[in-house]
Design a protein around this motif. Structure first.
Motif: not given
Length: 401
Positions: A135-142
């Motif tokens: 549940q962390d968009l930045d983690v998933n995009r990275a």
């Protein structure tokens, strides 16, 4: 790991930042309180009349006064500049540091960590290879961005990760407070969240993620000196990587691609579309606070400066534009013929680390002849591209005499 060509053990790997210092300097000076260094003042936006100022307040707030908005932006930009300067003095990355990050299988391996607003890396590991999205968009995009770069290198150049031997791809997100930058530190990609007024989160741009890993690729191929024209080539090749990975993922050919680096990184308050434009250097932004994009497109506008490591983010617009002209002249997918040729030039390690534009141009022409034959349409298109930007190929042997 490539035992015949190991990464340099003693050379310092400078922090390659996505946002150039001249842009941050303009932001830092926008409230009129801080005086920029003399050499950078030509890049600072001139004062804007009150009636022409239309910057909003912070997200979720009313617009407030223009001075309050500018003060917030300036303060955060100064913090980023100070942090970036401090990072330049960190220890060099050693051979032993890098060796610990190898995956002996050679398969894709990613680790994303969360700095949780601290100014340290790597932070807490939050997603590793094969784990489900969190549940962390930045983690998933990275995580997805690192995977896209790996897939691009594997599919197009048959290369296992940045080093060719399965280097684990690592990324840290949520670095610092309102940190307006991203960088490659010699072992991993580090991304700030942006300030929400000028910059969105840096994970929002795949071209920026791929650009930073492009510096990593150069670290393991032709590790161009980060100064003057060789430094501008370093930045340009990273931009080429950023553009090609973004086009590869989107399935865009050279004609339909935007050729923008950092598209979507600016908030809606900024008068601009990206950090840089390869199609039209000097047109990426024109903003009351950021100023006008100062990149030249040809040698006629070459900027001779001591700032920004000799203008590495500025004059990179020249080889950037040459690549754009070459790729669009060929048509089709830019990563196939044009991208392959650029990759082969750096992978063969024929370039000296202090190569200038002329030497690099000559090496691309030699590679075109090796790959496609002397006098081919591809070589002629390349000659025209370098000629259009005013770069004259220089035979390396003549320079070394």
């Amino acid at each position: 790991m490539d035992k015949e060509n190991p990464p340099p053990a003693t050379r310092s790997h400078p922090r390659h930042h996505a946002v150039p210092p001249y842009l941050l300097v303009s932001m830092a000076a926008c409230d009129g309180v801080w005086e920029a260094p003399e050499a950078m003042r030509e890049f600072i936006a001139p004062p804007v009349a009150p009636e022409d100022r239309d910057l909003p307040g912070a997200p979720g707030q009313s617009a407030g006064s223009d001075f309050e908005t500018r003060s917030r932006i300036a303060t955060r930009a100064r913090q980023t500049l100070l942090l970036d300067q401090a990072l330049l003095h960190e220890r060099a990355t050693t051979h032993a540091d890098i060796a610990r990050l190898m995956d002996p299988t050679g398969r894709l391996a990613r680790i994303i960590s969360d700095a949780q607003g601290a100014e340290s890396t790597p932070g807490n590991p939050v997603r590793a290879e094969g784990e489900s999205p969190i549940q962390d968009l930045d983690v998933n995009r990275a995580y997805d961005g690192l995977g896209a770069v790996y897939e691009f290198l594997a599919d197009m150049f048959k290369r296992s990760s940045l080093d060719g031997s399965g280097l684990v791809l690592r990324g840290t997100v949520h670095y610092g407070q309102y940190y307006d930058n991203a960088f490659w530190d010699g072992t991993q990609m580090v991304m700030g969240d942006g300030d929400g007024e000028v910059f969105n989160s840096f994970t929002s741009s795949l071209s920026v993620i791929a650009h930073e890993l492009g510096h990593g690729l150069l670290q393991y191929t032709t590790n161009l000196d980060y100064q003057g024209q060789s430094g501008a080539l370093n930045e340009s090749i990273a931009d080429v990587m950023g553009a090609l990975v973004e086009q590869f993922v989107a399935g865009q050919d050279a004609a339909s691609a935007s050729w923008l680096i950092g598209e979507g990184l600016f908030t809606d308050a900024v008068h601009g579309v990206a950090l840089r434009s390869m199609a039209a250097p000097g047109t990426a932004y024109d903003d009351p606070i950021l100023g006008k994009d100062p990149q030249p497109a040809t040698m006629a506008g070459y900027l001779d400066t001591t700032e920004d490591n000799g203008g590495v983010h500025l004059n990179s617009g020249i080889p950037n534009h040459a690549f754009y002209l070459f790729a669009t002249a060929l048509g089709g997918n830019a990563w196939e013929t044009a991208g392959s040729l650029w990759f082969n030039v750096i992978a063969t390690r024929a370039l000296p680390q202090d190569a200038d534009f002329g030497i690099f141009a000559e090496q691309t022409l030699l590679q075109a002849r090796r790959d496609h034959g002397a006098g081919s349409a591809i070589e002629l298109a390349l000659v025209e591209a370098w000629d259009a930007v005013g770069v004259h190929p220089v035979v390396q042997e003549a320079v070394n005499e």
